[in-house]
Design an enzyme around this catalytic site. Structure first.
Site, PDB file in Angstrom:
ATOM      1  N   GLY A  40       0.772  -1.269   0.243  1.00  0.00           N
ATOM      2  CA  GLY A  40       0.455   0.177  -0.259  1.00  0.00           C
ATOM      3  C   GLY A  40       0.568   0.746  -0.126  1.00  0.00           C
ATOM      4  O   GLY A  40       2.071   1.709  -0.401  1.00  0.00           O
ATOM      5  N   GLY A 115     -10.598  -4.767  -6.697  1.00  0.00           N
ATOM      6  CA  GLY A 115     -11.602  -5.617  -6.329  1.00  0.00           C
ATOM      7  C   GLY A 115     -12.697  -4.707  -6.563  1.00  0.00           C
ATOM      8  O   GLY A 115     -12.968  -3.319  -5.507  1.00  0.00           O
ATOM      9  N   GLU A 188       8.057  16.774   6.210  1.00  0.00           N
ATOM     10  CA  GLU A 188       8.716  15.753   5.884  1.00  0.00           C
ATOM     11  C   GLU A 188      10.051  16.271   5.269  1.00  0.00           C
ATOM     12  O   GLU A 188      10.925  15.801   5.034  1.00  0.00           O
ATOM     13  CB  GLU A 188       8.495  14.039   6.504  1.00  0.00           C
ATOM     14  CG  GLU A 188       8.181  14.724   8.117  1.00  0.00           C
ATOM     15  CD  GLU A 188       7.571  13.038   8.136  1.00  0.00           C
ATOM     16  OE1 GLU A 188       7.831  11.446   6.902  1.00  0.00           O
ATOM     17  OE2 GLU A 188       7.586  12.393   8.870  1.00  0.00           O
ATOM     18  N   GLY A 272      -3.448  17.078   3.260  1.00  0.00           N
ATOM     19  CA  GLY A 272      -3.957  16.222   3.691  1.00  0.00           C
ATOM     20  C   GLY A 272      -4.213  14.780   2.373  1.00  0.00           C
ATOM     21  O   GLY A 272      -3.589  14.613   1.535  1.00  0.00           O
ATOM     22  N   HIS A 445      22.090   5.500  31.370  1.00  0.00           N
ATOM     23  CA  HIS A 445      22.826   6.537  31.471  1.00  0.00           C
ATOM     24  C   HIS A 445      24.416   6.415  30.541  1.00  0.00           C
ATOM     25  O   HIS A 445      24.743   5.745  30.799  1.00  0.00           O
ATOM     26  CB  HIS A 445      23.513   7.445  32.543  1.00  0.00           C
ATOM     27  CG  HIS A 445      24.096   8.456  32.800  1.00  0.00           C
ATOM     28  ND1 HIS A 445      23.762   9.415  32.314  1.00  0.00           N
ATOM     29  CD2 HIS A 445      25.646   8.326  32.834  1.00  0.00           C
ATOM     30  CE1 HIS A 445      24.787  10.022  32.394  1.00  0.00           C
ATOM     31  NE2 HIS A 445      26.300   9.820  32.936  1.00  0.00           N
TER      32      HIS A 445
HETATM   33  C1  LIG Z   1       4.681  10.583   2.198  1.00  0.00           C
HETATM   34  C2  LIG Z   1       4.225   9.536   3.585  1.00  0.00           C
HETATM   35  C3  LIG Z   1       4.489   9.481   3.975  1.00  0.00           C
HETATM   36  C4  LIG Z   1       3.947   9.140   5.303  1.00  0.00           C
HETATM   37  N1  LIG Z   1       4.873   8.482   7.256  1.00  0.00           N
HETATM   38  C5  LIG Z   1       4.127   8.181   7.772  1.00  0.00           C
HETATM   39  C6  LIG Z   1       5.190   7.596   8.615  1.00  0.00           C
HETATM   40  O1  LIG Z   1       5.756   7.955   8.974  1.00  0.00           O
HETATM   41  N2  LIG Z   1       3.733   6.611   9.841  1.00  0.00           N
HETATM   42  C7  LIG Z   1       2.739   6.694   9.528  1.00  0.00           C
HETATM   43  O2  LIG Z   1       2.293   5.975  10.338  1.00  0.00           O
HETATM   44  N3  LIG Z   1       1.931   7.060   8.702  1.00  0.00           N
HETATM   45  C8  LIG Z   1       3.047   7.389   7.495  1.00  0.00           C
HETATM   46  N4  LIG Z   1       2.165   7.365   6.363  1.00  0.00           N
HETATM   47  C9  LIG Z   1       0.101   7.399   6.591  1.00  0.00           C
HETATM   48  C10 LIG Z   1       0.284   5.840   5.551  1.00  0.00           C
HETATM   49  O3  LIG Z   1       0.762   5.940   4.880  1.00  0.00           O
HETATM   50  C11 LIG Z   1      -1.011   5.229   6.066  1.00  0.00           C
HETATM   51  O4  LIG Z   1      -1.561   6.042   6.917  1.00  0.00           O
HETATM   52  C12 LIG Z   1      -0.872   4.038   6.149  1.00  0.00           C
HETATM   53  O5  LIG Z   1      -0.270   3.245   4.431  1.00  0.00           O
HETATM   54  C13 LIG Z   1      -2.884   3.661   5.952  1.00  0.00           C
HETATM   55  O6  LIG Z   1      -2.807   2.450   5.472  1.00  0.00           O
HETATM   56  P1  LIG Z   1      -4.319   1.306   5.268  1.00  0.00           P
HETATM   57  O7  LIG Z   1      -4.006   0.383   5.047  1.00  0.00           O
HETATM   58  O8  LIG Z   1      -5.051   1.823   5.364  1.00  0.00           O
HETATM   59  O9  LIG Z   1      -3.923   2.219   3.321  1.00  0.00           O
HETATM   60  P2  LIG Z   1      -3.226   2.535   1.725  1.00  0.00           P
HETATM   61  O10 LIG Z   1      -2.290   1.679   2.698  1.00  0.00           O
HETATM   62  O11 LIG Z   1      -3.095   3.680   1.729  1.00  0.00           O
HETATM   63  O12 LIG Z   1      -2.469   0.691   1.112  1.00  0.00           O
HETATM   64  C14 LIG Z   1      -4.008   0.807   0.973  1.00  0.00           C
HETATM   65  C15 LIG Z   1      -4.316  -0.263  -0.567  1.00  0.00           C
HETATM   66  O13 LIG Z   1      -4.920  -0.708  -1.209  1.00  0.00           O
HETATM   67  C16 LIG Z   1      -5.370  -0.362  -2.282  1.00  0.00           C
HETATM   68  N5  LIG Z   1      -6.368  -0.386  -3.405  1.00  0.00           N
HETATM   69  C17 LIG Z   1      -7.336   0.368  -3.741  1.00  0.00           C
HETATM   70  N6  LIG Z   1      -8.659   0.439  -4.028  1.00  0.00           N
HETATM   71  C18 LIG Z   1      -8.455  -0.722  -3.786  1.00  0.00           C
HETATM   72  C19 LIG Z   1      -9.522  -1.809  -4.480  1.00  0.00           C
HETATM   73  N7  LIG Z   1     -10.734  -1.061  -5.473  1.00  0.00           N
HETATM   74  N8  LIG Z   1      -8.763  -3.454  -5.195  1.00  0.00           N
HETATM   75  C20 LIG Z   1      -7.831  -3.271  -4.484  1.00  0.00           C
HETATM   76  N9  LIG Z   1      -7.175  -2.382  -4.180  1.00  0.00           N
HETATM   77  C21 LIG Z   1      -7.247  -1.888  -3.531  1.00  0.00           C
HETATM   78  C22 LIG Z   1      -4.485   0.478  -2.879  1.00  0.00           C
HETATM   79  O14 LIG Z   1      -3.844   0.249  -4.534  1.00  0.00           O
HETATM   80  C23 LIG Z   1      -2.770   0.458  -1.628  1.00  0.00           C
HETATM   81  O15 LIG Z   1      -2.324  -0.557  -2.129  1.00  0.00           O
HETATM   82  C24 LIG Z   1       2.735   8.124   5.176  1.00  0.00           C
HETATM   83  C25 LIG Z   1       2.604   8.958   4.309  1.00  0.00           C
HETATM   84  C26 LIG Z   1       2.441   9.279   3.297  1.00  0.00           C
HETATM   85  C27 LIG Z   1       1.770   9.834   1.706  1.00  0.00           C
END
Ligand SMILES: Cc1cc2nc3c(=O)[nH]c(=O)nc-3n(C[C@H](O)[C@H](O)[C@H](O)COP(=O)(O)OP(=O)(O)OC[C@H]3O[C@@H](n4cnc5c(N)ncnc54)[C@H](O)[C@@H]3O)c2cc1C
Length: 467
Positions: A40, A115, A188, A272, A445
Site C-alpha cells: 500500500g 476488487g 518531512e 492532507g 545513563h
Molecule cells: C509521504 C507519506 C509518508 C507517510 N509516513 C508515515 C509514517 O511515517 N508513519 C505512519 O504511521 N504513517 C505514515 N503515512 C501514512 C500511511 O502511509 C497511511 O496511514 C497507511 O498507509 C494507511 O494504511 P491503509 O492500509 O489504510 O491504506 P494504504 O496503505 O493506502 O493501502 C491501501 C491499498 O489498497 C489498494 N486498493 C485501493 N482500492 C483498491 C481496490 N478497489 N482493489 C484492490 N486494491 C485496492 C491500494 O492500491 C493500496 O495498496 C505516510 C503517508 C505518506 C503519503
C-alpha cells in the site's frame, strides 16, 4: 468460484496485517491488491520511502555540517539524487517483497487486480489485462486507504506541481521548493530537500505548523527548522497556483488580508489525504459513506452491512500506518469472536524531521478545553550528557499529569530519537502509570531517555536533578 472466509481489499499496513491475523486465527483468507506490489501507500509511496530519503539526506547534512565538529575532515560532499532515489527504491522493493513472503508463510491467497463488489458476499477481481474472476467471501474487510488530496483551484501536473508521491521520485534537487501545508508530510519531505540544498518555503493556512500536536512541540520545531533555513509563511491562505514554464507561482492572502506571492521551481501540495473508495462499487453491496467520504463504521469497525468491515485510512481517525495495523488485528479478532480493544487516545503521532517530534495522549490544549486540572514537567534535551556527546541538543520532553492523581495524561517530545522513545509514553499510559512511576524507574545513563525521567521528576514536585 473460489470461496474464502475472509477477503481483504487493499494490501497496505491495515490490509496485510488484517490478512495475517485472520490467517493466524484459522480463517481461509484472501487479499486483493490492484497494484503489482503489496504494502500500500505506506511501503510504496509513504512511510518507508520517505524515511529512506530522510535518512540519506540526514547523512548528507551531517557530512556537510557536523562531521568537521566531530573531527572528521572530508572533501566537500556532493548529493547524488539519482543514487538516493535508487537506494530508496531498493529499500521499498525489499520491504514489499517481505510482505509477499508473509502472505505465502500464512497461506493467504493473493489476487492482483481491482476488487469491486458484485454483492455483499461476492467480489470481482479485474486484472490489468481486463480479465476478471469473482470470489465468494463470508466476511470482507475494506482497507483501500487514501490518496493525496488537493485544493479545488490547484491543477496537479505531477511535474512541477506535485504530491508526496512525485516528491519521492524527483530527478533533481529543487532550487526552491514551495510546500503548501505545514503538516507531517510537508515538513518531512521539505526537510529532505532542505538538507540537500534546496530553499524551502512552507505556506500554512493555520497560525502554526503541526497544528494537532502539543503547542510546545510546534513552537520548538518551528524554531529549529527556521534555524536550519526553512522559511514559513503562516496564517497564509493560498488562493492560486500557476505553472509558468519551469516555475510555479503561488498566490496567497496573508493574515492582514494582503496578497502575497512566492515563486519556486517545484510546489509540493501536502494539504492532507482523502479516503479512497473509487472503483469499489460499494453501492452493489449497500455500504454507506459518511459526509467526508469515509466508510461509515461502528465501534466494531463494522459497516452498515453486517459481514463487511473497514479499517485504516478509509475510515475515521488518524491516517497512520500503526492505527491501520491495530484496526486490522482488531477486526480479525472480532470475527474470531474475541473481545479486542483499541485505545485511540494512545495512538502516537510522529514527525521524522530532525530532531524528531512525537506525542501521545492529550495535548495541553485539549486538557485546557476539557477543563481537566493538570500539572506539567519539562526537561530540555540540551541538559543531557548524551545530547552533548552527540551534538543533538535541540528539543525537550513535556509530560502532562493529572493534578490530583498524578496519572500521566500526555507525553510530548521533540529531540533525538523521539520517534522511538514515544513508546515509553505509550506503555506508561497503557498501564495508567503516574509521573512518579516514571520518575522512580531507572533509565540507563547516558541516554536520551533520561530526559523523560527528568521531565517526570519535574512534574512531581519540581525535583529534576540535572537542571
Ligand atoms: C509521504 C507519506 C509518508 C507517510 N509516513 C508515515 C509514517 O511515517 N508513519 C505512519 O504511521 N504513517 C505514515 N503515512 C501514512 C500511511 O502511509 C497511511 O496511514 C497507511 O498507509 C494507511 O494504511 P491503509 O492500509 O489504510 O491504506 P494504504 O496503505 O493506502 O493501502 C491501501 C491499498 O489498497 C489498494 N486498493 C485501493 N482500492 C483498491 C481496490 N478497489 N482493489 C484492490 N486494491 C485496492 C491500494 O492500491 C493500496 O495498496 C505516510 C503517508 C505518506 C503519503
Amino acid at each position: 468460484m473460489s470461496q474464502f472466509d475472509v477477503t481483504v481489499i487493499g494490501s497496505g499496513p491495515g490490509g496485510y496485517v488484517a490478512a495475517i491475523r485472520a490467517a493466524q486465527l484459522g480463517f481461509k483468507t484472501a487479499i486483493i491488491e490492484k497494484y503489482s506490489t503489496l504494502g500500500g501507500t505506506c511501503l510504496n509511496v509513504g512511510c518507508i520511502p520517505s524515511k529512506a530519503l530522510l535518512d540519506s539526506s540526514e547523512h548528507f547534512e551531517n557530512a556537510k555540517h557536523n562531521f568537521e565538529n566531530h573531527g572528521i575532515i572530508i572533501n566537500e560532499p556532493k548529493a547524488d539524487i539519482a543514487r538516493m532515489i535508487a537506494r530508496k527504491n531498493e529499500v521499498v522493493e525489499q520491504t514489499t517483497k517481505g510482505i509477499n513472503f508473509l502472505m505465502d508463510k500464512n497461506k493467504i491467497t493473493v489476487f492482483e487486480g481491482l476488487g469491486s463488489f458484485e454483492s455483499a458476499t461476492q467480489i470481482k477481481v479485474t486484472k490489468n489485462d481486463g480479465s476478471s474472476e469473482t470470489i465468494d467471501s463470508k466476511y470482507t474487510i475494506i482497507a483501500t486507504g487514501s490518496k493525496p488530496s488537493s485544493l479545488p483551484f490547484i491543477t496537479l501536473d505531477k511535474e512541477r506541481v506535485i504530491t508526496s508521491t512525485e516528491a519521492l521520485n524527483l530527478k533533481e534537487i529543487p532550487k526552491h521548493l514551495v510546500v503548501i501545508g505545514g503538516g507531517v508530510i510537508g515538513l518531512e519531505l521539505g526537510s529532505v530537500y532542505l538538507r540537500l540544498g534546496a530553499q524551502v518555503t512552507v505556506v500554512e493556512f493555520m497560525d502554526k505548523i503541526i497544528p494537532t500536536m502539543d503547542g510546545a512541540l510546534s513552537k520548538e520545531l518551528t524554531k529549529v527548522l527556521k534555524k536550519q533555513g526553512m522559511k514559513f509563511m503562516l496564517s497564509t491562505a493560498v488562493s492560486a497556483v500557476e505553472r509558468i514554464g519551469d516555475s510555479v507561482k503561488i498566490t496567497a492572502k496573508d493574515k492582514k488580508g494582503e496578497e502575497v506571492t512566492v515563486e519556486g521551481d517545484y510546489c509540493l501540495v501536502s494539504v492532507g489525504r482523502r479516503p479512497f473508495t473509487d472503483g469499489l462499487a460499494l453501492e452493489k453491496a449497500g455500504v454507506e459513506l459518511d459526509e467526508r467520504g469515509r466508510i461509515k463504521t461502528n465501534d466494531h469497525l463494522q459497516t452498515n452491512v453486517a459481514n463487511i468491515y473497514a479499517i485504516g485510512d478509509v475510515i475515521k481517525g488518524a491516517m497512520l500506518a500503526h492505527k491501520a495495523e491495530e484496526e486490522g488485528v482488531f477486526v480479525a479478532e472480532i470475527l474470531a469472536g474475541q473481545k479486542p480493544h483499541i485505545n485511540y487516545n494512545l495512538i502516537p503521532g510522529v514527525v521524522y524531521t530532525w530532531p524528531e517530534v512525537a506525542g501521545v495522549g492529550k495535548t495541553e490544549e485539549q486538557l485546557k478545553e476539557e477543563g481537566v486540572a493538570y500539572k506539567i514537567g519539562t526537561f530540555p534535551m540540551r541538559a543531557l550528557g548524551r545530547s552533548r556527546a552527540s551534538g543533538d541538543i535541540d528539543g525537550l520532553v513535556k509530560i502532562i499529569a493529572d493534578e490530583k492523581t498524578d496519572e500521566v495524561l500526555g507525553f510530548h517530545m521533540i529531540g533525538a530519537r523521539a520517534a522511538d522513545l514515544v513508546a515509553e509514553g505509550v506503555i506508561a499510559m497503557e498501564f495508567r502509570a503516574s509521573a512518579e512511576d516514571i520518575a522512580r524507574s531507572s533509565h540507563a545513563h547516558p541516554t536520551y531517555a533520561e530526559a523523560i525521567k527528568e521531565a517526570a521528576l519535574d512534574a512531581t514536585g519540581k525535583r529534576a536533578l540535572h537542571m
